[in-house]
Enzyme design. Structure first.
Site, PDB file in Angstrom:
ATOM      1  N   GLU A  69      -4.122  -7.266   8.455  1.00 19.29           N
ATOM      2  CA  GLU A  69      -3.167  -6.440   7.713  1.00 19.29           C
ATOM      3  C   GLU A  69      -3.694  -5.007   7.671  1.00 19.29           C
ATOM      4  OE1 GLU A  69      -1.717  -6.233   3.045  1.00 19.29           O
ATOM      5  OE2 GLU A  69      -2.937  -7.902   3.714  1.00 19.29           O
ATOM      6  N   ASP A  71      -2.837  -1.659   5.500  1.00 24.25           N
ATOM      7  CA  ASP A  71      -2.080  -0.986   4.447  1.00 24.25           C
ATOM      8  C   ASP A  71      -2.086   0.499   4.765  1.00 24.25           C
ATOM      9  OD1 ASP A  71      -1.615  -3.346   2.978  1.00 24.25           O
ATOM     10  OD2 ASP A  71      -3.601  -3.215   2.089  1.00 24.25           O
ATOM     11  N   GLU A  74      -1.298   2.802   0.322  1.00 20.83           N
ATOM     12  CA  GLU A  74      -1.234   2.237  -1.026  1.00 20.83           C
ATOM     13  C   GLU A  74      -1.448   3.426  -1.936  1.00 20.83           C
ATOM     14  OE1 GLU A  74      -2.967  -2.178  -0.849  1.00 20.83           O
ATOM     15  OE2 GLU A  74      -4.469  -0.649  -0.447  1.00 20.83           O
ATOM     16  N   HIS A  85      -7.542  -4.663   6.696  1.00 22.27           N
ATOM     17  CA  HIS A  85      -7.956  -6.011   6.300  1.00 22.27           C
ATOM     18  C   HIS A  85      -8.093  -6.838   7.581  1.00 22.27           C
ATOM     19  CE1 HIS A  85      -6.930  -5.435   1.990  1.00 22.27           C
ATOM     20  NE2 HIS A  85      -5.951  -4.685   2.462  1.00 22.27           N
TER      21      HIS A  85
END
Length: 132
Positions: A69, A71, A74, A85
Site C-alpha cells: 500500500e 498512502d 495522509e 507499506h
C-alpha cells in the site's frame, strides 16, 4: 490491488462494484477472490479506549487479504505525510493467523509492514511547507 478487482467466474463484478480490495493492514473481508470468507467469523478485540475499557471492532473472518500500500497523502490542515507499506509477498496474498496476517499488539509483522515508512516535511524540519 488487482486493477480488475479480482474479477473472475465467482466474482463477475470486479472493481466496479468494490470487490478485490486489499491493503497492508490485511483486512478480513467478507469475500476474497469471489469466495465467501465464512470460517471463524466473530467479533474481534481491537483496542482499549482512554478509559481502559475494551473496544470491540466489527466481525472478522479467518482469512485476510494483504497487498502493498502507498498512502500518497495522509493529511489534515496542519500536516501531511507520504507512507509506503511494503509486503514480503509480490502480489495480493490471502493470510491466515497472526504469523501471516500480523498482530500489531503483539509485535508480529506478518506479510506487510502495517506501520509503514513515512516521510513528513514537518518531521524533517520544514515546519512551514505544506503542499507540492
Amino acid at each position: 490491488m488487482d486493477e480488475h478487482g479480482d474479477r473472475n467466474g465467482l466474482n463477475p463484478g470486479g472493481a466496479k462494484y468494490g470487490a478485490g480490495y486489499c491493503d497492508a493492514q490485511c483486512p478480513h473481508m467478507r469475500f476474497i477472490r469471489g469466495e465467501a470468507n465464512l470460517l471463524g467469523w466473530e467479533k474481534s478485540h481491537w483496542a482499549v479506549n482512554p478509559d481502559g475499557q475494551n473496544m470491540t471492532g466489527g466481525h472478522e473472518g479467518r482469512y485476510g487479504y494483504c497487498c502493498a500500500e502507498m498512502d500518497i497523502l495522509e493529511a489534515n490542515r496542519e500536516a501531511g505525510v507520504f507512507t509506503a507499506h511494503p509486503c514480503t509477498e509480490q502480489e495480493q496474498a490471502i493470510c491466515e493467523g497472526k504469523e501471516q496476517c500480523g498482530d500489531r499488539g503483539e509485535g508480529i509483522t506478518g506479510y506487510c509492514d502495517k506501520d509503514g515508512c513515512g516521510f513528513s516535511s514537518y518531521r524533517m524540519g520544514d515546519e512551514k511547507f505544506w503542499g507540492a
